[in-house]
Design a protein around this motif. Structure first.
Motif, PDB file in Angstrom:
ATOM      1  N   TRP A 146     -46.772  18.190 -25.837  1.00  0.00           N
ATOM      2  CA  TRP A 146     -45.818  18.619 -26.867  1.00  0.00           C
ATOM      3  C   TRP A 146     -44.915  19.722 -26.329  1.00  0.00           C
ATOM      4  O   TRP A 146     -43.697  19.696 -26.501  1.00  0.00           O
ATOM      5  N   ARG A 147     -45.512  20.714 -25.634  1.00  0.00           N
ATOM      6  CA  ARG A 147     -44.740  21.817 -25.061  1.00  0.00           C
ATOM      7  C   ARG A 147     -43.705  21.297 -24.085  1.00  0.00           C
ATOM      8  O   ARG A 147     -42.539  21.705 -24.106  1.00  0.00           O
ATOM      9  N   ALA A 148     -44.086  20.364 -23.235  1.00  0.00           N
ATOM     10  CA  ALA A 148     -43.151  19.807 -22.260  1.00  0.00           C
ATOM     11  C   ALA A 148     -42.020  19.064 -22.968  1.00  0.00           C
ATOM     12  O   ALA A 148     -40.852  19.188 -22.578  1.00  0.00           O
ATOM     13  N   GLY A 149     -42.356  18.314 -24.010  1.00  0.00           N
ATOM     14  CA  GLY A 149     -41.333  17.595 -24.770  1.00  0.00           C
ATOM     15  C   GLY A 149     -40.377  18.536 -25.482  1.00  0.00           C
ATOM     16  O   GLY A 149     -39.156  18.325 -25.487  1.00  0.00           O
ATOM     17  N   ALA A 151     -39.686  21.657 -24.642  1.00  0.00           N
ATOM     18  CA  ALA A 151     -38.875  22.324 -23.620  1.00  0.00           C
ATOM     19  C   ALA A 151     -37.777  21.392 -23.122  1.00  0.00           C
ATOM     20  O   ALA A 151     -36.623  21.810 -22.956  1.00  0.00           O
ATOM     21  N   ARG A 152     -38.124  20.116 -22.892  1.00  0.00           N
ATOM     22  CA  ARG A 152     -37.144  19.124 -22.431  1.00  0.00           C
ATOM     23  C   ARG A 152     -36.042  18.948 -23.467  1.00  0.00           C
ATOM     24  O   ARG A 152     -34.855  19.003 -23.154  1.00  0.00           O
ATOM     25  N   ASP A 153     -36.439  18.749 -24.739  1.00  0.00           N
ATOM     26  CA  ASP A 153     -35.459  18.522 -25.805  1.00  0.00           C
ATOM     27  C   ASP A 153     -34.616  19.768 -26.071  1.00  0.00           C
ATOM     28  O   ASP A 153     -33.409  19.660 -26.330  1.00  0.00           O
ATOM     29  N   SER A 155     -33.801  22.025 -23.880  1.00  0.00           N
ATOM     30  CA  SER A 155     -32.868  22.108 -22.764  1.00  0.00           C
ATOM     31  C   SER A 155     -31.733  21.092 -22.930  1.00  0.00           C
ATOM     32  O   SER A 155     -30.560  21.434 -22.772  1.00  0.00           O
ATOM     33  N   ALA A 156     -32.079  19.842 -23.249  1.00  0.00           N
ATOM     34  CA  ALA A 156     -31.067  18.789 -23.385  1.00  0.00           C
ATOM     35  C   ALA A 156     -30.101  19.088 -24.538  1.00  0.00           C
ATOM     36  O   ALA A 156     -28.876  19.008 -24.364  1.00  0.00           O
ATOM     37  N   GLU A 157     -30.639  19.441 -25.693  1.00  0.00           N
ATOM     38  CA  GLU A 157     -29.784  19.715 -26.857  1.00  0.00           C
ATOM     39  C   GLU A 157     -28.927  20.956 -26.634  1.00  0.00           C
ATOM     40  O   GLU A 157     -27.737  20.967 -26.964  1.00  0.00           O
TER      41      GLU A 157
END
Length: 179
Positions: A146-149, A151-153, A155-157
């Motif tokens: 969940w943390r990785a997701g 962080a990814r989202d 960053s992307a947004e």
């Protein structure tokens, strides 16, 4: 000289331990026998001290290794004496149980301790003790994913929004140049 330092440290630890136990004895006198009995039942049902079961055997094994290194020719004698001494000290395990019971009795009421015991001696309580660590590991795995997701989202947004703001700013600057 080294031995004197070790003896001094041991004496200091003994004095501090004696002072702590003397101070704890006063607080322990305030706990009723029934409250303490409830605490002992609770810590037993939760298995609070189980993780400390190997301390004496680990200490004995470590001492043997240290003594073997100093006196390799005395290994059989060292082993026998350390084992016998460890067996003699095994009865002190009850001291840990007593201290744990006092710690729980200070924090929980007698009724709470009885409720804890009731729960942890039930089928679901026993299952929680056995399978709880597995569930906790799975929760930590899920939290890592969940943390990785997140962080990814994030960053992307954020990257998209920052790029859009930069584009707006640049196009605003381009319009002001043409005027």
């Amino acid at each position: 000289m080294m031995m004197t330092g070790k003896l001094f440290r041991l004496a200091a630890i003994a004095v501090l331990l004696a002072a702590a136990l003397a101070g704890g004895a006063k607080a322990q006198d305030e706990i009723s026998d029934s409250h303490l009995k409830a605490a002992r039942a609770a810590i037993s049902s939760i298995r609070v001290t189980d993780e400390f079961d190997g301390i004496l055997s680990a200490a004995a094994a470590q001492l043997k290794v240290q003594l073997y290194q100093k006196n390799p020719d005395l290994q059989p004698m060292i082993s026998q004496i350390v084992d016998e001494t460890a067996i003699g000290l095994a009865g002190r395990r009850a001291d840990l149980e007593r201290e744990a019971a006092f710690a729980y009795a200070k924090i929980f009421t007698e009724a709470e301790l009885e409720d804890i015991t009731t729960f942890y001696t039930s089928a679901v309580g026993k299952k929680l003790i056995i399978d709880g660590p597995l569930a906790t590991r799975e929760v930590f795995k899920a939290a890592d994913i969940w943390r990785a997701g997140i962080a990814r989202d994030l960053s992307a947004e954020s990257g998209k929004k920052i790029a859009a703001e930069i584009k707006k700013t640049q196009s605003g600057n381009d319009e002001s140049k043409t005027e």
